[in-house]
Motif scaffolding. Sequence first.
Motif, short mmCIF file in Angstrom:
data_model
loop_
_atom_site.label_atom_id
_atom_site.label_comp_id
_atom_site.label_asym_id
_atom_site.label_seq_id
_atom_site.Cartn_x
_atom_site.Cartn_y
_atom_site.Cartn_z
N GLU A 79 0.83 -1.21 0.00
CA GLU A 79 0.00 0.00 0.00
C GLU A 79 0.87 1.25 0.00
O GLU A 79 1.88 1.31 0.68
CB GLU A 79 -0.89 -0.01 1.25
N ARG A 80 0.47 2.23 -0.79
CA ARG A 80 1.21 3.48 -0.86
C ARG A 80 0.48 4.54 -0.07
O ARG A 80 -0.75 4.62 -0.09
CB ARG A 80 1.36 3.94 -2.32
N TYR A 133 4.43 7.56 -2.72
CA TYR A 133 3.22 7.19 -3.48
C TYR A 133 3.53 6.31 -4.69
O TYR A 133 2.66 5.56 -5.15
CB TYR A 133 2.49 8.45 -3.96
N THR A 171 4.51 3.55 -7.33
CA THR A 171 4.48 2.09 -7.33
C THR A 171 5.52 1.56 -8.32
O THR A 171 5.86 2.24 -9.30
CB THR A 171 3.09 1.60 -7.78
N SER A 172 6.01 0.37 -8.05
CA SER A 172 7.04 -0.23 -8.91
C SER A 172 6.56 -0.27 -10.35
O SER A 172 5.37 -0.43 -10.62
CB SER A 172 7.34 -1.65 -8.44
N ALA A 176 9.55 0.39 -6.14
CA ALA A 176 9.01 1.37 -5.19
C ALA A 176 9.81 1.34 -3.90
O ALA A 176 10.41 0.32 -3.54
CB ALA A 176 7.54 1.06 -4.91
#
Lengths: 352, 352, 352, 352
Positions: free
Chosen positions: A2-3, A327, A329-330, A341
């Motif tokens: 989760e970011r 925030y 994501t990879s 990330a």
Amino acid sequence: MERRSARSCGLWMGELAPGLHNDITDVPGVLVGHVSLIKGYGPLIPGVGPVRTGITAIRPHPGNIYREPCQAGIHVMNGFGKSLGVPYIQETGLLNSPIFLTNTLSVYDAAQGMLTYLLQENPEIGHDARTPNLVVFECDDSYLNDIRGRHVKPWDGILALNRASTGPIVQGSVGAGVGMCLFQLKGGIGSASRIVPSQGKEYRMGMLALTNFGHLEEMLINGVPIGLMMKRANQQKMLCQVPGSLILVGMTDAPLSCRQLHMLAVRAPLGLGRTGGISRMGSGEFCLMVSNTGLEFAAPLSDWDLDPFFQAAVEITAESIWNSLFYATSMAGRDGHLCQALPIDEVLSWMG
Amino acid sequence: MERRSARSCGLWMGELAPGLHNDITDVPGVLVGHVSLIKGYGPLIPGVGPVRTGITAIRPHPGNIYREPCQAGIHVMNGFGKSLGVPYIQETGLLNSPIFLTNTLSVYDAAQGMLTYLLQENPEIGHDARTPNLVVFECDDSYLNDIRGRHVKPWDGILALNRASTGPIVQGSVGAGVGMCLFQLKGGIGSASRIVPSQGKEYRMGMLALTNFGHLEEMLINGVPIGLMMKRANQQKMLCQVPGSLILVGMTDAPLSCRQLHMLAVRAPLGLGRTGGISRMGSGEFCLMVSNTGLEFAAPLSDWDLDPFFQAAVEITAESIWNSLFYATSMAGRDGHLCQALPIDEVLSWMG
Amino acid sequence: MERRSARSCGLWMGELAPGLHNDITDVPGVLVGHVSLIKGYGPLIPGVGPVRTGITAIRPHPGNIYREPCQAGIHVMNGFGKSLGVPYIQETGLLNSPIFLTNTLSVYDAAQGMLTYLLQENPEIGHDARTPNLVVFECDDSYLNDIRGRHVKPWDGILALNRASTGPIVQGSVGAGVGMCLFQLKGGIGSASRIVPSQGKEYRMGMLALTNFGHLEEMLINGVPIGLMMKRANQQKMLCQVPGSLILVGMTDAPLSCRQLHMLAVRAPLGLGRTGGISRMGSGEFCLMVSNTGLEFAAPLSDWDLDPFFQAAVEITAESIWNSLFYATSMAGRDGHLCQALPIDEVLSWMG
Amino acid sequence: MERRSARSCGLWMGELAPGLHNDITDVPGVLVGHVSLIKGYGPLIPGVGPVRTGITAIRPHPGNIYREPCQAGIHVMNGFGKSLGVPYIQETGLLNSPIFLTNTLSVYDAAQGMLTYLLQENPEIGHDARTPNLVVFECDDSYLNDIRGRHVKPWDGILALNRASTGPIVQGSVGAGVGMCLFQLKGGIGSASRIVPSQGKEYRMGMLALTNFGHLEEMLINGVPIGLMMKRANQQKMLCQVPGSLILVGMTDAPLSCRQLHMLAVRAPLGLGRTGGISRMGSGEFCLMVSNTGLEFAAPLSDWDLDPFFQAAVEITAESIWNSLFYATSMAGRDGHLCQALPIDEVLSWMG
């Protein structure tokens, strides 16, 4: 994974209180729109993909920016960049176009879209009126993206302008930030805002960052050399090679003159420093500061009232950069390149 | 309260290794001399005292600097200052005088001393040769000092030049730093150095800071808002009112061009940001970077070799500022004004 | 050889009408004072003489300039100069001291005099108020003058301030201009003014030049290469060797902001170009533009109203330089050096 | 009316000797190509015409400019312009693209063409190598041209690059100059060159101007206010309304550093001043100076060797501007707008 924002992780982000969304749209009137372009995978085939890019539009106010320009100041921290529209702002202190962020080789396509949009909206341009100065900033996302393919088209720019809306905005691997890397991890779009008390009034100030710079070992989070610790712990097997650059766009509703906005922009490196940035060779770093309250509506503040704004400028520069990291994501891109990330939980556990 | 460097307290000061003394004199050839003027106490009687001021001289090399000038670059972070000699360096990229640091109203007396010194050493000046460009930087020490008394005399400048010697140097409330305040605590002279690896060689780079800026609540130590904690804990009963300013003088033995040295100077705000500085209104902030290895003796490095120098510039800017705080001792001055030293042990205990 | 203005010789000096005296004091409130120092003859004995120098003071208004500062803009055309006070004006857009012009090695003595004057007039400085930014410009008069002797003393500066009065002013080999050379002939102090119509009002704008630059063959008068003709005709047996520099100080009563005044200053090279100047290496060239009408008393003009001011700035730059040449009288100095006045009648006869 | 150079009319153009063609291609290796777009007549129908525009390409050397960049310096005289590529040159001192001149709203189309060209020539860009910095300058030709129609297409830029050849070049109403106005008469492309003696060698220096600025009454030819005389004589019934701007591109084969080239660029206003230019509000004026002799092949000259280059820079700036006026032919454009050529014979008769 989760970011979430750096602030929501309990990290100290400064003295001043953030606005409602803690993003640039907390400044009344400011609109932001993203177009993300993600398509294909595998080896790079120039012109085909993989596509990992996008465009982000910022409108200082909902009106016609060509006819109602804004006071603006710009600070070129590191001029190694191909952004459009800088000398005019330096000369006149005015912004009379929306602002685009995109990849380095798409600035001209983006500008074509913005020009079409402005010509349509303003039939007087080039007829009996002057031409607008188009502002397009860029970072190089070629580590993940088929940048040679110039996948951002003029209509993507127009779409981003049309999508531009009030907040809260989406942050991380979105819009112009889709393919960007920060400290060899995943970066992209980050934002933050502050409520700035001055002379008995409260103003809003917000920043939006497009982050694409730095080596892991430089990364500081609240002064802790987490990047160095990660590097030594060999946590990150794959580190993206960073072509560099940082774009910062700030907005405020305080009635500041272009000279004062320039003073604010000049403080941005103080915030960048807190995140560990060293402004490497080849990293084009610009900070644009805009006021969307015309000086005709309110007397400008005195220079001696600016200290809280300087404090805010420093804090939201740092927080925007960190937020882009927290925030994002990879993202896997061309040729098996992977940009990971930030592992938030490990980082937090290390920070005690 | 024993004073010691920030590094010796176990604080993390960056990735790169410091030089032998961890001060500016680690750059071979650089000489520093202080003259401290401390006299009288009680209420201010302009022209009489109390005197809490001084002068610091930096010589880039032991030779005749007028005849053997150095490549130099200067960055004006905040031009609210009365320093002498800036436009010439911006135009020519050369330093052809020693460097003085002193109080704001004594820059002309200091310059008079330097001019006498240079005319004596170089009978050709103004006869059949050009005039030197005198470089004198300043901060305002009027919170503690009878600055109107102009107590620094031309011969104090000459004395500082004659005293200039190799290191280690004395730091804290000494020389030009006698009357300076930092984050409303006692500041003054601080220094740090790094060994910079580049292209298989090792270079030295050192910084000397004269610190006189900031409010307590801004102060960061390794990212921790110690200043805010101190303010809330009401630890400091008396906080000095800070007229502001920061002078940074950097030296290196790497064969860098004036353009490259300017690139280094431009990175100084990134280090200042780490200490919490926000460059308040009225704070004159300058960074001068000098190479004492002539380009005739070695090919200049490529711009692409500069990243380790950028890293070093950022680290020694921050460490110099912190060192001025850690080394400075409490000082009482005019009208009962007291500027307290950083309470190192409490700070360390709070930092865990 | 009677000396008279270029305009009175029938030369075309531009489109706009000059003010009453055609000098800088046509701007209401502006005061100018000269102190000329001429003493001794024969070979140079440093510290003794011959003395061929002086100091010129300009006060933007008769009031207390420290307490009532003026908007100001400065353009550094060629930074090879040792003038004092430049960065502060660049940062703040304010002038809060009188202006001195003198020789290169006397700027610190002159500043000492100005500081004494300002401290006396303003007991709050350095006590509970900020320090002023002293502005002293210079050219190198060492071809004629014992510049090493530093014959301008602090009290000469104070005397020039006290002598400052309304016009018409004396031009030519006077004040700071006593020892200066222009195009290898005699230069010094020149001035001119214009009435500037804008938006139904009439403003005044004036310039004062201290001229000390150029080779004879570059000199243009109204586009005619008179200097080249003189050189080829071998009219001038003795040509002074010019160490260079040009100082331009402009004043206006139009309510312009510091940004707009900077725009005016940037036009000065366009006027210098008309006189044939090429801004040689080593020639420190600065243009300061000041408005003595505070923006609190009148709304600033729009940028689009500035063209007549640009026209005026260009014209009075050229005319001031030419006037310094037309007014200056021959001067013999150290070591038999002779700087001859422009032979006005021959020049006019050649120009047809 | 036959068109010819200002020099061939017997006007004095300066001290230094011109090169063979007296244009920018006298600098060995420099190539210039024009594409002129002239189509339709009558009232403006945006998107249709009339078309009165074009594009001019300058290549500093016949090689691959991306892989063999040149030292370059740029001076922004008046930043009111929408030119592309300025900050990168200011930061790095390098030119790594060809140079385009075109109309204001076609800079992005032109850049698209240049980008396509460079990507094709250099498959490494955006793959494992950095992106080039595209340099496109502009003036506003909307008085004659349907500028909103964006008639310059990317392939016109590529065509101009392919057409680029050695001299002599065509001047006047050609390429980017087709629709430009100068002093309310017809302007466009002008050029001039000089042989510059320095240190026993001879170097070449050339300038190409795109002229589109000024009011008639400002025009000076060799110091004579011909424009004012024409205006008073009411010779010109129709005067074009000028949206302004001036682009100057200089080339030299002298081994100068980017800092020295910047010093040359800074002298351009001195030449502009000779032609009567006052740099009106809204006139975007840039001067780019480039050396096509790499510093790796020759030691750079000393700053003290630059005076003949300064002289040349001033002279070819003025002569290029005048040549654009003398070579340009009358042009009718949209809505019955007519831009008349300078009446050379009358002008010469008036000049005696």
